[in-house]
Scaffold this active site. Structure first.
Site, mmCIF file in Angstrom:
data_model
loop_
_atom_site.group_PDB
_atom_site.id
_atom_site.type_symbol
_atom_site.label_atom_id
_atom_site.label_comp_id
_atom_site.label_asym_id
_atom_site.label_seq_id
_atom_site.Cartn_x
_atom_site.Cartn_y
_atom_site.Cartn_z
ATOM 1 N N GLU A 88 46.603 -23.891 -62.615
ATOM 2 C CA GLU A 88 46.157 -25.192 -62.123
ATOM 3 C C GLU A 88 47.172 -25.846 -61.199
ATOM 4 O O GLU A 88 46.804 -26.557 -60.257
ATOM 5 C CB GLU A 88 45.864 -26.125 -63.300
ATOM 6 C CG GLU A 88 44.629 -25.754 -64.111
ATOM 7 C CD GLU A 88 44.782 -24.505 -64.950
ATOM 8 O OE1 GLU A 88 45.923 -24.035 -65.149
ATOM 9 O OE2 GLU A 88 43.756 -23.958 -65.398
ATOM 10 N N HIS A 108 39.889 -29.279 -74.577
ATOM 11 C CA HIS A 108 38.905 -29.264 -73.485
ATOM 12 C C HIS A 108 38.346 -30.657 -73.226
ATOM 13 O O HIS A 108 37.855 -30.933 -72.136
ATOM 14 C CB HIS A 108 37.735 -28.330 -73.807
ATOM 15 C CG HIS A 108 38.011 -26.879 -73.578
ATOM 16 N ND1 HIS A 108 38.819 -26.146 -74.404
ATOM 17 C CD2 HIS A 108 37.600 -26.017 -72.612
ATOM 18 C CE1 HIS A 108 38.892 -24.887 -73.966
ATOM 19 N NE2 HIS A 108 38.167 -24.783 -72.878
HETATM 20 C C1 TPP Z 1 45.107 -23.928 -68.578
HETATM 21 C C2 TPP Z 1 43.739 -23.404 -68.717
HETATM 22 N N1 TPP Z 1 43.037 -23.100 -67.629
HETATM 23 C C3 TPP Z 1 41.790 -22.618 -67.721
HETATM 24 C C4 TPP Z 1 41.204 -22.430 -68.944
HETATM 25 C C5 TPP Z 1 39.774 -21.906 -69.064
HETATM 26 N N2 TPP Z 1 39.830 -20.543 -69.544
HETATM 27 C C6 TPP Z 1 39.753 -20.243 -70.834
HETATM 28 S S1 TPP Z 1 39.987 -18.623 -71.129
HETATM 29 C C7 TPP Z 1 40.170 -18.308 -69.488
HETATM 30 C C8 TPP Z 1 40.454 -16.941 -69.022
HETATM 31 C C9 TPP Z 1 41.734 -16.453 -69.602
HETATM 32 O O1 TPP Z 1 42.015 -15.196 -69.099
HETATM 33 P P1 TPP Z 1 43.095 -14.302 -69.809
HETATM 34 O O2 TPP Z 1 44.367 -15.061 -69.925
HETATM 35 O O3 TPP Z 1 43.123 -13.014 -69.095
HETATM 36 O O4 TPP Z 1 42.569 -14.134 -71.285
HETATM 37 P P2 TPP Z 1 41.196 -13.459 -71.740
HETATM 38 O O5 TPP Z 1 40.203 -14.569 -71.824
HETATM 39 O O6 TPP Z 1 40.852 -12.440 -70.747
HETATM 40 O O7 TPP Z 1 41.495 -12.907 -73.077
HETATM 41 C C10 TPP Z 1 40.050 -19.465 -68.741
HETATM 42 C C11 TPP Z 1 40.163 -19.552 -67.281
HETATM 43 C C12 TPP Z 1 41.964 -22.781 -70.072
HETATM 44 N N3 TPP Z 1 41.481 -22.684 -71.303
HETATM 45 N N4 TPP Z 1 43.233 -23.248 -69.935
#
Ligand code: TPP
Ligand code: TPP
Ligand code: MG
Ligand code: MG
Lengths: 316, 330, 330, 316
Positions: free
Chosen positions: C54, C123
């Site tokens: 972000e 959230h």
């Molecule tokens: C700081 C933040 N940005 C965005 C999100 C929304 N979000 C939740 S899970 C996710 C993807 C995370 O990807 P990764 O770290 O690869 O973990 P995965 O879900 O693939 O296990 C996103 C963008 C969040 N929860 N926190």
């Protein structure tokens, strides 16, 4: 480290992986019929959780994130209490205040779960610092995704751990997806271990769908941490075969890629490796299914928190 | 009584608490360089310099505090806290609640703020209201050397995350500090000057401006009560209401920007809970809604000064506000 | 009139502005995946997925806007903005002023917030007051599909950084949106329901709760005016004061935490500028000072509901507050 | 790229370095006698600013930070207007609202100066994005310190620049200090270029006290950016020989290290290389001193901003 892991242990890992799979598929099915809120599953990635957690000792600590059921279950969590948490029930690990996205279970050493992607990395440094200050001689396993590695906190955490010699096992589950974005769109290389290596710590990447390989790699990492007092980085190369969050039609996923990875399903691979006969598998599967069914029913029957709990647990 | 600079009062508080509790430690950018006394006494494990990265400094404090440590972190200047908001607000402030009470976060996060050094808006931005608005946190902003010491000690002993703001202009000012164990409780305001006609409510170095304004007013026969909030969260509502009910006239003063500041909260509390006692509008004297300028004359104009406070307070007597209200509302 | 979901109203606004001005672009985590229509029409250079970070999303928007682009960024959920506070507050909010007016920052930063999806405090955290408190920023939080479209278009055309909050619970609700060019100015509140006895001031989906409360009150013969602020900064002080002066009784309602929230600001404005017109205390109905819980019944209890608003409003008539004041203050 | 830089150009660089040195020593001297607020000098590091800026074209853009006078002067800024800014005068580049810590001069292409360490990295990505979107075919030079590289924004910025192919020349002035902390306390390696290399971009480290070497290295980076459209990373290895911020007694600095680096002073080295005679040097030094003296007097004589300016320039 090169002897084969003994088959009994691997059978235990199989049952753990099946438990996670059954837990999550049930959660997804219940979401689909409107009986549960959405949740993030780790279907296809179970080997990472099970392999790493199997290598940890009782005194070791775990940090996880939004995709935590696998880590919790591998660590011996009660599926009824996770379901209860997902359902917002008072019997959940967090009294229903968390919901599915940030389930901590301190009694299991699963601490400070946050759904802020990257926060697990930031918090792990502090947990590692406390371990180091308190002379606990334990390891702090921090699970995070390939997406989390794009956050600045990844860089800051690894650097602090290197400079302060914190006993952290970084476990990056590179499942190729970051919510609705493919890893390929967000970084120039394939492997998070490339970034980690620049922090002057050993950085391994392992076939994340081979639970035995993950287990051994985690053991090697833990041994490194214990002997050198320095952090270690382990990437598990795997794939999220369901959507990001239930429901998710995966319309944005390349079907060929998905099919190729489904063919590498970690549970299938271990079953093939163990060469169990159909009856044996059925016995395990039935036991698992019953356990999950019972857990779900318990959670459904549990009460919601009292309204007074709206304002409790804010200040110590 | 000893006479200490505010910086030393803070240092003494930390040293005493470190002696008392081996879980207390301190880290931040340059902490070990600048607090050499602490480094010499407690060593490099408990007093640490960090990499230049506020997010991980705060994250490390949050994680360590959950596991039983009691870290004090120095984030230097308040605007740098913008780089640690997730750790402070989403983690320290919420993870106790979100985990159903499994963790507590006994940590102190310090930062300097306020006018006086003409350092401009990226070093001087009074952000205390952000933290007051956020659940799970406590916020203090003392104004005397004794309170800096006593509140720092209480903050370190508190089991919750405490944001501890230091007026940079006051850092090297000296003041009396009681000898021996000196604790000031969080959440208790101090009446700096008793008065019957109007209440001036403030915190940090604006308290001095209020005291000066009170002296000006006294010359005109108006007796102002000056309240130093000291803690902004928990806020000493009882002290605020008691004084407002006594005087019926209130001016709230702070350097922070006006909208949604602590002054707004106090005025809102008064508008609800002291409504019948108020004899005049509640006024706020704050900085204008602009970033803090660097240029000396502009910086001076930015911060509330005694004259403006006295003028505002006096205006509450100019016409009979209550009579006006009766006419207008009847 | 067309009927659009709020999500589509936002999408339509962005599409129209992208057609109108080639400097408008949009990026964020999953933006190109989720807004496929925009991607198809405008291509991958103007509609981009980003890495999951972000801070750099916001930093890129700030830097690009200073050089003439007009980026719209989606930061997903408001708590994730904690990772972009430096960029939003220290850079976008201050660098115009600090540079003596050399730059301007025409960008829009969107985020979802509010109860309704039981997603919990990381959230769902209503942070709008932080940005209202910070200089140099504008803040909008609409409540109808038409306003989402019209305010998004105005936000994109505005030469200042605009924080654009979307109630997640309303994302897929449909509403009427005027055909053709539809702009809603920043800084203008809307009177959703006219009334003479009490004013209910709110924004976001709490406006609906106020409307429901107003219906309840009408059944008892109390006629409530419902004001939808729409913009929180600039705040439509004139509309607030006009209604307060008309009715003399005000209840302010929002889901954000109480202390130093937008409700505090409104109550403070009233306590200063509508003092003589007020016939009763100004009440605030907000969430309690706790993180947003996930559990459904707790989440429901967390958010202001119509019953509580109606009860609060009715309480302002229960005893004659003005008489009480006269007795107590004479 | 291997021909020697012609002596005339090098003499110009010498004069620029001397101007920066004189500007900053005067600022420090005036601070010491209470005539100016504190300021961050770049004494000892002038070669980095002068060498890189000399390689830039008029259409290229610069981002800098709290230690900006060198970059500004190398780019042709009027020292009177920088002094005026430091003094909070209306004739300063930012009308006195900035003070010394965040001097932007858009007319010179020095944009968005921020004193938030790491913000320059974050903002540079956006400036690079705008250049790319607008087809400007220019380079964005982002100056930052070794300390800034510890901030998460370093990682986030380099990654975005790599993924989006932004025309950014990252220039890390590794001056061994991060305010009152030695670099050695904050990272496990010596070179920031190690971190940068993991982002899949060319990452060079150059003797930062050799202006000619810096100049050539910057040219090479710019050529890479122009031909590939991809970012380039350059570390200048140098030393901050004065304190962090005036006044600063440098009591925390190892005197041997300081002495060793003073012996590598970039101005002395260039003078030796150019082999100028004493008279020639005196002529230049006098010209520089007069210019700086005049600038200071102009700034002192300039008016403060009007009080009405307290509230101007907030909103566009
Ligand atoms: C700081 C933040 N940005 C965005 C999100 C929304 N979000 C939740 S899970 C996710 C993807 C995370 O990807 P990764 O770290 O690869 O973990 P995965 O879900 O693939 O296990 C996103 C963008 C969040 N929860 N926190
Ligand atoms: C985010 C942030 N943290 C801390 C500071 C205080 N500070 C100003 S300069 C500085 C050191 C910066 O070191 P480096 O990036 O190496 O640059 P240098 O000063 O050496 O040129 C620090 C800690 C700041 N301005 N911003
Ligand atoms: Mg992933
Ligand atoms: Mg440095």
């Amino acid at each position: 480290m090169t002897e084969a892991v003994e088959p009994g242990a691997l059978r235990g890992m199989l049952e753990n992986m099946l438990t996670i799979r059954a837990y999550e598929e049930k959660a997804a099915a219940m979401q689909a019929v409107g009986q549960a809120a959405g949740t993030c599953t780790s279907v296809g990635q179970e080997a990472a959780a099970v392999g790493v957690v199997a290598a940890l000792g009782a005194e070791d600590l775990i940090l996880t994130n939004h995709r935590s059921a696998g880590h919790l279950l591998a660590r011996g969590a009660d599926p009824a209490r996770i379901y209860a948490e997902v359902l917002g029930k008072a019997t959940g690990y967090c009294k229903g205040k968390s919901g599915s996205l940030h389930v901590s279970a301190k009694e299991l050493g699963v601490v400070l779960t946050s759904t802020i992607v990257g926060a697990e990395l930031s918090l792990a440094a502090g947990v590692g610092l406390a371990s180091s200050m308190q002379g606990r001689n334990n390891v702090v396993a921090c699970f995070f995704g390939d997406g989390a590695a794009s956050e600045g906190s990844f860089h800051e955490s690894l650097n602090l751990a290197a400079v302060w010699k914190l006993p952290i096992l970084y476990v990056c589950e590179n499942n190729q997806w970051q919510a609705f974005v493919h890893r390929r769109e967000t970084m120039p290389m394939d492997h998070i271990s490339d970034w980690a290596a620049s922090h002057g710590m050993p950085a391994a990447s392992v076939d994340g769908n081979d639970v035995e390989a993950v287990y051994r790699a985690a053991q090697a990492g833990i041994a490194h941490i214990k002997t050198t007092g320095q952090p270690y980085f382990l990437e598990t190369w795997t794939y999220r075969t369901r959507g990001h969050y239930e429901p998710d039609d995966q319309g944005y996923v390349d079907p060929d890629e998905l099919a190729a990875w489904r063919a590498q399903d970690p549970i299938d691979r271990l079953q093939r490796k163990l060469d169990l006969d159909a009856v044996e598998i059925q016995v395990i599967q039935k036991r698992v299914a019953q356990r999950i069914e019972k857990a779900w029913n318990e959670a459904i029957a549990a009460p919601y928190p009292a309204l007074a709990d709206l304002t409790s647990d804010v200040y110590a | 009584m000893q006479c200490l600079t505010i910086n030393d009062a803070i240092g003494q508080a930390i040293a005493e608490e470190m002696r008392r509790d081996s879980n207390v430690m301190m880290f931040g950018e340059g902490v070990a360089t600048k607090r050499v006394d602490l480094l010499n006494e407690f060593g490099g494990r408990r007093i640490r310099n960090t990499p230049l990265a506020e997010g991980i400094i705060a994250g490390a404090a949050v994680g360590a505090s959950a596991m039983g440590m009691r870290p004090v972190i120095d984030l230097l200047f308040a605007p740098f806290m913008t780089l640690a908001m997730d750790e402070l607000v989403n983690s320290a402030g919420k993870l106790r609640y979100m985990s159903g009470g499994q963790f507590k976060f006994p940590l102190v996060a310090m930062a300097m703020t306020g006018t006086g050094w003409t350092v401009g808006a990226q070093h001087n931005h009074n952000l205390e209201a952000w933290f007051v608005h956020s659940p799970g946190l406590k916020v203090v902003m003392p104004s005397t050397a004794a309170d800096f010491k006593g509140l720092m000690k209480s903050a370190i002993r508190d089991d919750n995350p405490v944001l501890f703001f230091v007026e940079m202009a006051m850092t090297f000012d000296s003041g009396e500090v009681p000898d021996g164990e000196h604790l000031v409780p969080l959440g208790k305001a101090a009446v700096r000057r008793a008065g019957s006609d109007v209440t001036l409510i403030s915190y940090g170095k604006s308290v001095r401006a209020c005291e000066a304004a009170a002296s000006q007013l006294a010359e005109k026969g108006v007796f102002a009560e000056v309240i130093d909030l000291r803690s902004l969260k928990p806020l000493d509502e009882a002290a605020i209401l008691a004084s407002a009910k006594k005087t019926g006239r209130v001016v709230v003063v702070h350097e922070a920007n006006r909208m949604c500041g602590v002054g707004a909260e106090i005025a809102a509390i008064l508008a609800e809970k002291a409504f019948v006692a108020l004899k005049a509008p509640v006024l706020r004297i704050t900085s204008p809604d602009v970033p803090a300028p660097s240029s000396y004359p502009l910086e001076l104009a930015f911060a509330p000064q005694a004259d403006a406070i006295a003028t505002a307070a006096a205006s509450l007597f100019e016409s009979d506000q209550k009579a006006v209200r009766e006419i207008q509302s009847s």
